[in-house]
Design a protein around this motif. Structure first.
Motif, PDB file in Angstrom:
ATOM      1  N   VAL A 173      60.411  70.126  -4.364  1.00  0.00           N
ATOM      2  CA  VAL A 173      59.170  70.587  -3.795  1.00  0.00           C
ATOM      3  C   VAL A 173      59.780  71.528  -2.464  1.00  0.00           C
ATOM      4  O   VAL A 173      59.214  72.799  -2.509  1.00  0.00           O
ATOM      5  N   LEU A 174      60.562  71.146  -1.858  1.00  0.00           N
ATOM      6  CA  LEU A 174      61.156  72.073  -0.756  1.00  0.00           C
ATOM      7  C   LEU A 174      61.459  73.413  -1.117  1.00  0.00           C
ATOM      8  O   LEU A 174      61.401  74.378  -0.675  1.00  0.00           O
ATOM      9  N   PHE A 175      62.314  73.252  -2.199  1.00  0.00           N
ATOM     10  CA  PHE A 175      63.296  74.571  -2.552  1.00  0.00           C
ATOM     11  C   PHE A 175      62.060  75.356  -3.577  1.00  0.00           C
ATOM     12  O   PHE A 175      62.370  76.419  -3.625  1.00  0.00           O
ATOM     13  N   ARG A 176      61.027  74.820  -4.158  1.00  0.00           N
ATOM     14  CA  ARG A 176      60.132  75.709  -4.944  1.00  0.00           C
ATOM     15  C   ARG A 176      59.472  76.586  -3.795  1.00  0.00           C
ATOM     16  O   ARG A 176      59.216  77.582  -3.993  1.00  0.00           O
ATOM     17  N   PHE A 177      59.061  75.830  -2.487  1.00  0.00           N
ATOM     18  CA  PHE A 177      58.485  76.399  -1.492  1.00  0.00           C
ATOM     19  C   PHE A 177      59.228  77.516  -0.951  1.00  0.00           C
ATOM     20  O   PHE A 177      58.723  78.564  -0.780  1.00  0.00           O
ATOM     21  N   LEU A 178      60.561  77.282  -0.590  1.00  0.00           N
ATOM     22  CA  LEU A 178      61.432  78.396  -0.101  1.00  0.00           C
ATOM     23  C   LEU A 178      61.516  79.632  -1.245  1.00  0.00           C
ATOM     24  O   LEU A 178      61.388  80.625  -0.607  1.00  0.00           O
ATOM     25  N   ALA A 179      61.618  79.261  -2.438  1.00  0.00           N
ATOM     26  CA  ALA A 179      62.032  80.130  -3.531  1.00  0.00           C
ATOM     27  C   ALA A 179      60.705  81.057  -3.443  1.00  0.00           C
ATOM     28  O   ALA A 179      60.666  82.247  -3.784  1.00  0.00           O
ATOM     29  N   GLY A 180      59.429  80.503  -3.327  1.00  0.00           N
ATOM     30  CA  GLY A 180      58.096  81.018  -3.431  1.00  0.00           C
ATOM     31  C   GLY A 180      58.040  82.020  -2.117  1.00  0.00           C
ATOM     32  O   GLY A 180      57.346  83.062  -2.470  1.00  0.00           O
ATOM     33  N   ILE A 181      58.649  81.977  -1.173  1.00  0.00           N
ATOM     34  CA  ILE A 181      58.580  82.990   0.159  1.00  0.00           C
ATOM     35  C   ILE A 181      59.298  84.131  -0.322  1.00  0.00           C
ATOM     36  O   ILE A 181      58.494  85.211  -0.110  1.00  0.00           O
ATOM     37  N   GLY A 182      60.301  84.004  -1.188  1.00  0.00           N
ATOM     38  CA  GLY A 182      60.701  85.253  -1.774  1.00  0.00           C
ATOM     39  C   GLY A 182      60.068  86.077  -2.701  1.00  0.00           C
ATOM     40  O   GLY A 182      60.008  87.202  -2.835  1.00  0.00           O
ATOM     41  N   LEU A 183      59.462  84.991  -3.822  1.00  0.00           N
ATOM     42  CA  LEU A 183      58.698  85.720  -4.776  1.00  0.00           C
ATOM     43  C   LEU A 183      57.282  86.219  -4.532  1.00  0.00           C
ATOM     44  O   LEU A 183      56.667  87.004  -5.200  1.00  0.00           O
ATOM     45  N   GLY A 184      56.785  85.741  -3.197  1.00  0.00           N
ATOM     46  CA  GLY A 184      55.368  86.147  -2.914  1.00  0.00           C
ATOM     47  C   GLY A 184      55.080  87.474  -2.833  1.00  0.00           C
ATOM     48  O   GLY A 184      54.066  88.091  -3.290  1.00  0.00           O
ATOM     49  N   ALA A 185      56.130  88.392  -2.322  1.00  0.00           N
ATOM     50  CA  ALA A 185      55.897  89.771  -2.063  1.00  0.00           C
ATOM     51  C   ALA A 185      56.024  90.743  -3.342  1.00  0.00           C
ATOM     52  O   ALA A 185      55.935  91.851  -3.298  1.00  0.00           O
ATOM     53  N   GLU A 186      56.466  89.981  -4.451  1.00  0.00           N
ATOM     54  CA  GLU A 186      56.935  90.785  -5.438  1.00  0.00           C
ATOM     55  C   GLU A 186      55.753  91.528  -6.169  1.00  0.00           C
ATOM     56  O   GLU A 186      55.949  92.664  -6.304  1.00  0.00           O
ATOM     57  N   PRO A 187      54.672  90.782  -6.406  1.00  0.00           N
ATOM     58  CA  PRO A 187      53.404  91.461  -6.952  1.00  0.00           C
ATOM     59  C   PRO A 187      52.760  92.759  -6.258  1.00  0.00           C
ATOM     60  O   PRO A 187      52.903  93.756  -6.701  1.00  0.00           O
ATOM     61  N   PRO A 188      52.756  92.595  -4.839  1.00  0.00           N
ATOM     62  CA  PRO A 188      52.050  93.436  -4.013  1.00  0.00           C
ATOM     63  C   PRO A 188      53.005  94.589  -3.883  1.00  0.00           C
ATOM     64  O   PRO A 188      52.771  95.871  -3.854  1.00  0.00           O
ATOM     65  N   LEU A 189      54.244  94.075  -3.766  1.00  0.00           N
ATOM     66  CA  LEU A 189      55.110  95.568  -3.590  1.00  0.00           C
ATOM     67  C   LEU A 189      55.394  96.088  -4.792  1.00  0.00           C
ATOM     68  O   LEU A 189      55.440  97.371  -4.777  1.00  0.00           O
ATOM     69  N   THR A 190      55.181  95.785  -5.828  1.00  0.00           N
ATOM     70  CA  THR A 190      55.242  96.193  -7.254  1.00  0.00           C
ATOM     71  C   THR A 190      54.117  97.268  -7.184  1.00  0.00           C
ATOM     72  O   THR A 190      54.121  98.454  -7.579  1.00  0.00           O
ATOM     73  N   ASP A 191      52.711  96.744  -6.965  1.00  0.00           N
ATOM     74  CA  ASP A 191      51.600  97.518  -6.893  1.00  0.00           C
ATOM     75  C   ASP A 191      51.885  98.762  -5.804  1.00  0.00           C
ATOM     76  O   ASP A 191      51.509  99.776  -6.324  1.00  0.00           O
ATOM     77  N   ILE A 192      52.482  98.554  -4.879  1.00  0.00           N
ATOM     78  CA  ILE A 192      52.413  99.547  -3.749  1.00  0.00           C
ATOM     79  C   ILE A 192      53.383 100.623  -4.005  1.00  0.00           C
ATOM     80  O   ILE A 192      53.257 101.876  -4.240  1.00  0.00           O
ATOM     81  N   TYR A 193      54.739 100.220  -4.727  1.00  0.00           N
ATOM     82  CA  TYR A 193      55.807 101.087  -4.996  1.00  0.00           C
ATOM     83  C   TYR A 193      55.302 102.130  -6.373  1.00  0.00           C
ATOM     84  O   TYR A 193      55.603 103.260  -6.334  1.00  0.00           O
ATOM     85  N   MET A 194      54.919 101.383  -7.300  1.00  0.00           N
ATOM     86  CA  MET A 194      54.050 102.169  -8.255  1.00  0.00           C
ATOM     87  C   MET A 194      53.240 103.123  -7.927  1.00  0.00           C
ATOM     88  O   MET A 194      53.254 104.402  -8.256  1.00  0.00           O
TER      89      MET A 194
END
Length: 454
Positions: free
Chosen positions: A117-138
């Motif tokens: 659970v802890l490592f999934r939470f920390l991985a999520g911090i990195g993953l969270g910015a992916e979709p909005p950054l993709t929208d912004i960059y595109m």
């Protein structure tokens, strides 16, 4: 806010560029990155279905496993979206993938449930910015006239990761390789894939539009001049089309303050309400579909087979959106597809026959990606470059925290009242989404919005 006279901006120069290999390569590279983001998001329900028996998880533990990654994504989407307005889109792209890869690999070797659970939470911090950054960059790199179509292609590539999560779960549920159970390999696949994407992204240019709004004009000019020359040579042109001067509003306040000023106040309120509500219909289905099938009395292996077939709707629906997305006003596409999600979700919730379960579930996921692609493009278009990372990142983070809370409400409801009742609630909430966008949302397609212009 003072309005400057019309001038030729970096954005205007980029919007008049012919489509090129650079645009296609960028779309594919970002699509592959989105592939692993969506693979991991929808892996949560697959992991929960597998580990409920293996770890003997109760309802609270199931909810905690489902929500842990989304809590991290809430932090990542809000914080990294804001930071990307200051340090750059490409730089943040490299940081978020590195964080996700490290902790996803750590989760694969977690010694017990709490560490997972802890490592999934920390991985999520990195993953969270992916979709909005993709929208912004595109939104900043693709010319306005092709932005919808190319963003839809990007997410079509990305959504191939969703059925992969379902089929891989079905394949690996009872497999042990190199002394590791199959569920650990599901996490390893995501971590190693992210490393590959990290190397691919090293060749991406920083957004010239971002350089311009940070007043780094020399770097903006250098980056764009290289792109213009490459495109001119590729098309065999003596000169590129002349850019159209646009009116530019200068930034007077901090970006967080500005998203609640003038015309942007209503857009921000609309998007916050939208992101809180749409989560129930969109991510709620992806998170709960596997568990809803188990509540219908279907065993875990057959459940994962059904899930793989149902999740095929995500990439196929995204592909079907490509010829549609530029032909109709985004706002109306969002409203109509949200209504269809509600209808097909109700059929899925009450269905008992396998063919109806699979077909209705497939239709939910297919329509969901017409909805998804439209709103990903829409949210990036209704804010200007200077505040886009903050506005989109914070709004998107609200969907993540809603997704994190959802299992603690939906799972007990699923067990107490059954899938039908849960999907009635989902349908009502999607009705509120239609009302929110219909009343508060501005039009974007084909409109010369100031926010689209630069």
């Amino acid at each position: 806010m003072d309005v400057a006279e019309k001038r030729v901006t970096i954005a205007a120069r980029m919007d008049r560029l012919p489509l090129s290999r650079m645009h296609r390569r960028l779309t594919v590279v970002l699509g592959i990155g989105t592939f692993f983001d969506l693979y991991d998001i929808f892996l949560a329900s697959v992991l929960t279905a597998i580990l409920t028996s293996a770890f003997r998880l109760d309802t609270v533990q199931q909810a905690l496993l489902l929500s842990s990654g989304f809590i991290g994504m809430f932090i990542g989407a809000s914080a990294m979206g804001i930071v990307s307005d200051y340090i750059g889109r490409r730089t943040m792209y490299m940081v978020d993938l590195l964080v996700y890869s490290v902790f996803s690999l750590a989760a694969a070797f977690a010694p017990d449930f709490l560490w997972l659970v802890l490592f999934r939470f920390l991985a999520g911090i990195g993953l969270g910015a992916e979709p909005p950054l993709t929208d912004i960059y595109m939104g900043e790199m693709i010319p306005r006239y092709a932005r919808g179509k190319y963003t839809a292609w990007c997410y079509t590539v990305g959504f191939l990761g969703v059925p992969l999560a379902g089929f891989a779960g079905n394949l690996l549920v009872k497999v042990q390789f190199l002394s590791l159970p199959g569920w650990r390999w599901l996490l390893i696949i995501g971590a190693l894939g992210a490393v590959i994407v990290w190397f691919l992204r090293r060749s991406l240019p920083e957004s010239p539009r971002w350089y311009e709004i940070r007043h780094r004009f020399n770097e903006a000019e250098k980056t764009l001049s290289v792109l213009e020359e490459e495109i001119r040579r590729e098309h065999g042109l003596d000169r590129l089309p002349e850019p159209v001067p646009v009116v530019v509003e200068e930034q007077k306040k901090a970006t967080f303050v500005e998203i609640f000023s003038g015309q942007y106040t209503q857009r921000t309120v609309m998007l916050w309400i939208f992101q809180i509500l749409q989560t129930v219909g969109y991510y709620g289905f992806g998170s709960l579909a596997t568990l809803a099938l188990k509540e219908k009395g279907i065993d875990v292996v057959q459940t994962l087979q059904y899930t793989g077939l149902i999740f095929l709707g995500y990439p196929l629906g995204s592909l079907a959106s490509v010829p549609v997305i530029e032909r109709f006003e985004r706002k109306f596409v969002i409203i109509i597809s949200a209504a269809l999600i509600a209808i097909f979700g109700l059929v899925f919730g009450f269905a008992t026959a396998a063919p109806i379960i699979v077909v209705s579930g497939f239709l939910v996921t297919a329509v969901s990606n017409l909805f998804s692609n439209a709103f990903h493009i829409y949210q990036a278009e209704i804010f200007p470059t200077r505040m886009r990372g903050t506005a989109v990142g914070i709004a998107y983070s609200l969907s993540r925290i809603t997704t994190a809370v959802l299992p603690f409400i939906a799972l007990p409801a699923l067990k107490l009242y059954g899938p039908g009742t849960v999907f009635i609630g989902s349908a009502l909430i999607m009705g509120l989404v239609c009302l929110d966008v219909g009343v508060l949302g501005p039009r974007s397609t084909g409109r010369a919005l100031e926010s689209i212009a630069h």
